[in-house]
Design a protein around this motif. Structure first.
Motif, PDB file in Angstrom:
ATOM      1  N   PHE A 172      35.619  43.734  31.205  1.00  0.00           N
ATOM      2  CA  PHE A 172      35.306  43.292  32.449  1.00  0.00           C
ATOM      3  C   PHE A 172      35.094  44.115  33.620  1.00  0.00           C
ATOM      4  CE2 PHE A 172      36.786  41.523  36.684  1.00  0.00           C
ATOM      5  CZ  PHE A 172      35.981  40.540  37.031  1.00  0.00           C
ATOM      6  N   TRP A 173      36.036  45.036  33.762  1.00  0.00           N
ATOM      7  CA  TRP A 173      36.041  45.976  34.808  1.00  0.00           C
ATOM      8  C   TRP A 173      34.900  47.220  34.589  1.00  0.00           C
ATOM      9  CZ3 TRP A 173      37.670  44.587  39.202  1.00  0.00           C
ATOM     10  CH2 TRP A 173      38.561  43.670  39.483  1.00  0.00           C
ATOM     11  N   ALA A 174      34.642  47.486  33.487  1.00  0.00           N
ATOM     12  CA  ALA A 174      33.536  48.220  32.869  1.00  0.00           C
ATOM     13  C   ALA A 174      32.079  47.514  33.523  1.00  0.00           C
ATOM     14  CB  ALA A 174      33.303  48.598  31.548  1.00  0.00           C
ATOM     15  N   GLY A 175      31.861  46.161  33.311  1.00  0.00           N
ATOM     16  CA  GLY A 175      30.721  45.434  33.827  1.00  0.00           C
ATOM     17  C   GLY A 175      30.870  45.386  35.171  1.00  0.00           C
ATOM     18  N   PHE A 176      31.774  45.085  35.892  1.00  0.00           N
ATOM     19  CA  PHE A 176      32.206  45.113  37.367  1.00  0.00           C
ATOM     20  C   PHE A 176      31.707  46.275  38.003  1.00  0.00           C
ATOM     21  CE2 PHE A 176      34.197  45.394  41.386  1.00  0.00           C
ATOM     22  CZ  PHE A 176      34.179  44.360  41.916  1.00  0.00           C
ATOM     23  N   ASN A 177      32.069  47.416  37.504  1.00  0.00           N
ATOM     24  CA  ASN A 177      31.642  48.645  38.175  1.00  0.00           C
ATOM     25  C   ASN A 177      30.095  48.787  38.136  1.00  0.00           C
ATOM     26  OD1 ASN A 177      34.060  49.083  38.817  1.00  0.00           O
ATOM     27  ND2 ASN A 177      34.779  50.333  37.361  1.00  0.00           N
ATOM     28  N   SER A 178      29.571  48.760  36.827  1.00  0.00           N
ATOM     29  CA  SER A 178      27.937  48.805  36.601  1.00  0.00           C
ATOM     30  C   SER A 178      27.297  47.841  37.498  1.00  0.00           C
ATOM     31  CB  SER A 178      27.797  48.553  35.120  1.00  0.00           C
ATOM     32  OG  SER A 178      26.546  48.352  35.119  1.00  0.00           O
ATOM     33  N   GLU A 184      39.315  31.864  32.854  1.00  0.00           N
ATOM     34  CA  GLU A 184      39.437  33.284  32.378  1.00  0.00           C
ATOM     35  C   GLU A 184      38.948  34.312  33.303  1.00  0.00           C
ATOM     36  OE1 GLU A 184      38.173  30.801  30.654  1.00  0.00           O
ATOM     37  OE2 GLU A 184      40.190  30.223  29.836  1.00  0.00           O
ATOM     38  N   MET A 185      37.851  33.852  33.732  1.00  0.00           N
ATOM     39  CA  MET A 185      37.184  34.789  34.787  1.00  0.00           C
ATOM     40  C   MET A 185      37.923  35.291  35.940  1.00  0.00           C
ATOM     41  SD  MET A 185      34.075  36.420  34.508  1.00  0.00           S
ATOM     42  CE  MET A 185      32.437  36.338  34.614  1.00  0.00           C
ATOM     43  N   LEU A 186      38.483  33.920  36.453  1.00  0.00           N
ATOM     44  CA  LEU A 186      39.260  34.299  37.738  1.00  0.00           C
ATOM     45  C   LEU A 186      40.589  35.077  37.416  1.00  0.00           C
ATOM     46  CD1 LEU A 186      39.051  30.430  38.793  1.00  0.00           C
ATOM     47  CD2 LEU A 186      38.136  32.587  39.976  1.00  0.00           C
ATOM     48  N   LEU A 233      43.278  42.410  39.633  1.00  0.00           N
ATOM     49  CA  LEU A 233      43.186  43.731  40.526  1.00  0.00           C
ATOM     50  C   LEU A 233      44.383  43.865  41.453  1.00  0.00           C
ATOM     51  CD1 LEU A 233      41.467  46.032  41.199  1.00  0.00           C
ATOM     52  CD2 LEU A 233      40.644  44.691  42.882  1.00  0.00           C
ATOM     53  N   PRO A 234      45.172  44.513  41.546  1.00  0.00           N
ATOM     54  CA  PRO A 234      46.351  44.875  42.519  1.00  0.00           C
ATOM     55  C   PRO A 234      45.867  44.556  43.833  1.00  0.00           C
ATOM     56  CG  PRO A 234      46.410  46.695  41.081  1.00  0.00           C
ATOM     57  CD  PRO A 234      45.249  46.003  40.705  1.00  0.00           C
ATOM     58  N   HIS A 294      39.474  41.408  48.701  1.00  0.00           N
ATOM     59  CA  HIS A 294      38.132  41.558  48.584  1.00  0.00           C
ATOM     60  C   HIS A 294      37.372  40.258  47.758  1.00  0.00           C
ATOM     61  CE1 HIS A 294      38.388  45.406  50.545  1.00  0.00           C
ATOM     62  NE2 HIS A 294      39.360  45.570  49.945  1.00  0.00           N
ATOM     63  N   PHE A 295      38.274  39.398  47.334  1.00  0.00           N
ATOM     64  CA  PHE A 295      37.719  38.317  46.522  1.00  0.00           C
ATOM     65  C   PHE A 295      38.318  37.104  47.075  1.00  0.00           C
ATOM     66  CE2 PHE A 295      38.536  41.283  42.788  1.00  0.00           C
ATOM     67  CZ  PHE A 295      37.272  41.876  42.753  1.00  0.00           C
TER      68      PHE A 295
END
Ligand SMILES: [Zn+2]
Length: 540
Positions: A211-217, A238-240, A246-247, A282-283
């Motif tokens: 998820f976080w790899a995809g987010f950054n990309s 699950e996505m939420l 994220l802290p 941020h979300f």
């Protein structure tokens, strides 16, 4: 706190009067002042950096009014891209199978291989791959090929087995498992969100790390196109939970509006097992998302009159994804809970279901400024736009279809007359319906300039002008991706225009897109500024 003075180039603020001041002064994360260069020089603090635009154009950073961040990152990193022209280069099923085979060869036995963006209407065979064809790729990997629209897919035998489907499984409402008409054997085709289940979710097989790899990309891609605010417009629980991991004190380098699936409420935020939210600042949890129908490419968008060349004689007008009664129940529930609703409606009959449900919900419970929104609205008629204006329903159009599927709308899906007015932006303007425009990434890639070109010039990939009467001005196309996009999700107080107090999210363009709109497509983003800082710049 860093202050920056921008000057010496056109500044398109997108404020109420579309003012074009000489200079902008930012301070820290926000815009401090706009005005004449002399005024701002007089008030700027000592140490202010000077950003000489050198004739380039400054605009508010783009806002994506509808899309599925970070799906493009998932695709880039973890899926097999099977897109056809004009987006990709997959021309036929053997090519698709070859690519899946290559992926299977590097994937451990038993793990899934997923192909995405496959479009049966754009390849030689004109159909989805079969179970047998996918079995020929591998019987040791579950294989799942999902259609570009996200509304159907094809599975091999092991994927069907893992999905718990066999020849005795009944079709769910709004969905269908493909069967051989003679033997009843499963063909591998799975149609509709209800039948696809979690296999239809874009976060299928995405764990926390992916998820976080995809987010950054995805973040890096969007920033390179001047987009600093986007959406995940179909957020599963699950996505939420991934986003919520994220802290709260970390900045992920991107800001997002998240649209939870409407059916999850009220349990998601209120129920016995509520989501741990608010998460990171941020979300933002935004509108709740519903669907009434499917996609034109599959002829599952729900029309009031038959498709130009129907593929299913039993459903020549497409179909609704749920009953009128169920839909009314969901709309009323969310409306009464006080949520804004974004509803996917492609066909005019699908849109009418939502318009009627909103009318009924408002009748029972009037609510000012609800901003309930039709997503796509590609086949909206003028009488519907008039109804929407009265009810306060807004719309986000999908004019990228003009380029990517416009020729097939004309020849196959809708026929000349209806194709000429897909995504009727000019009609919406005429009837006073505020609208935005989107790419629906990853259905089409998030490219605000190209999207503006689609709405302004309405040229198909084949070079046909589709709907001269629905062309809009370059200014409208830019507002639809800045201030109007902010407004459509209640963010207009902090985003979408260059005005004092708003976030310093800006984009610099190599030319003024308001001059010579015919060639707006040649405009390039040269710099992206997020919260006062340059986060992307074109290589010199
Ligand atoms: Zn979407």
């Amino acid at each position: 706190m860093t202050s920056v003075l921008y000057f010496n180039g056109p500044i398109l603020t997108m404020d109420a009067g579309n003012s074009t001041p000489e200079a902008v002064l930012t301070e820290g994360q926000t815009i401090r002042a706009v005005g004449s260069e002399a005024e701002l020089r007089a008030e700027m603090p000592a140490g202010t950096q000077e950003a000489d635009l050198q004739g380039q154009t400054l605009i508010p950073a783009f806002i994506d009014p509808h899309g599925h961040f970070p799906d493009p990152g998932f695709i880039r990193l973890f899926r097999v891209d099977l897109a056809s022209p004009p987006r990709g280069d997959c021309l036929d099923i053997p090519t698709a199978l070859e690519r899946l085979r290559a992926k299977a060869a590097e994937t451990p036995t038993g793990e899934w291989v997923m192909g995405v963006l496959f479009d049966n209407t754009s390849i030689a065979e004109g159909r989805m791959p079969t179970r047998a064809e996918l079995d020929s790729v591998s019987t040791e990997h579950p294989i799942w090929v999902i259609h570009a629209s996200g509304h159907n897919g094809s599975a091999n035998s092991l994927a069907l087995q893992k999905h718990g489907v066999n020849r005795d499984t009944p079709d769910p409402l709004g969905g269908r498992f493909g069967r051989d008409p003679e033997t009843g054997a499963l063909t591998g085709l799975i149609e509709g969100l209800s039948a696809m289940g979690e296999m239809g979710d874009t976060d299928f097989l995405i764990d926390r790390e992916r998820f976080w790899a995809g987010f950054n990309s995805c973040r890096d891609e969007y920033l390179a196109h001047g987009v600093t605010y986007a959406q995940n417009a179909w957020a599963t629980r699950e996505m939420l939970e991934h986003f919520a991991s994220l802290p709260a004190d970390q900045d992920p380098g991107y800001d997002l509006m998240l649209l939870p699936i409407g059916e999850l409420e009220p349990a998601l935020t209120d129920g016995p097992d509520p989501l741990d939210w608010p998460g990171n600042p941020h979300f933002t949890l935004g509108p709740r998302k519903l669907f009434t129908d499917g996609a034109f490419q599959l002829q599952t968008a729900f029309l009031s009159a038959p498709y130009h060349k129907p593929i299913d004689p039993e459903n020549p007008c497409g179909m609704s994804y749920e009953s009128e009664e169920q839909h009314r129940f969901q709309v009323k529930k969310l409306h009464d809970l006080g949520y804004q609703i974004h509803c996917h409606c492609n066909g005019d009959a699908g849109a009418q279901m939502f318009i009627d449900a909103v009318a009924a919900a408002l009748e029972a419970n009037p609510r000012a400024d609800h901003r309930h929104t039709i997503i796509h609205g590609q086949a909206l008629r003028d009488d519907q736009l008039q109804q929407m204006a009265k009810l306060g329903i807004t719309v986000s159009f999908f004019p990228a279809h003009v380029h990517f599927w416009g020729d097939r709308h004309y020849d196959t899906f809708l026929g000349p007359e209806r194709a000429e007015r897909i995504s009727p932006c000019a009609s919406a303007e005429r009837f006073g319906v505020r609208y935005t425009i989107h790419n629906d990434a990853s259905v089409t890639p998030t490219r605000p300039i190209h999207l503006a070109h689609c709405a302004v010039n309405r040229l198909t990939a084949g070079g046909r002008r589709l709907g001269e009467a629905q062309r809009i001005s370059a200014l409208s196309a830019l507002r639809a991706q800045t201030i109007d996009a902010a407004w459509q999700v209640f963010q207009e107080d902090t985003r979408g225009s260059i005005e004092p107090g708003k976030l310093a999210d800006l984009a610099v363009l190599n030319r003024n897109p308001l001059e010579d709109p015919d060639s707006i497509e040649t405009t390039k983003v040269t710099r992206t500024i997020r919260r006062g800082q340059v986060v992307w710049a074109q290589e010199q």
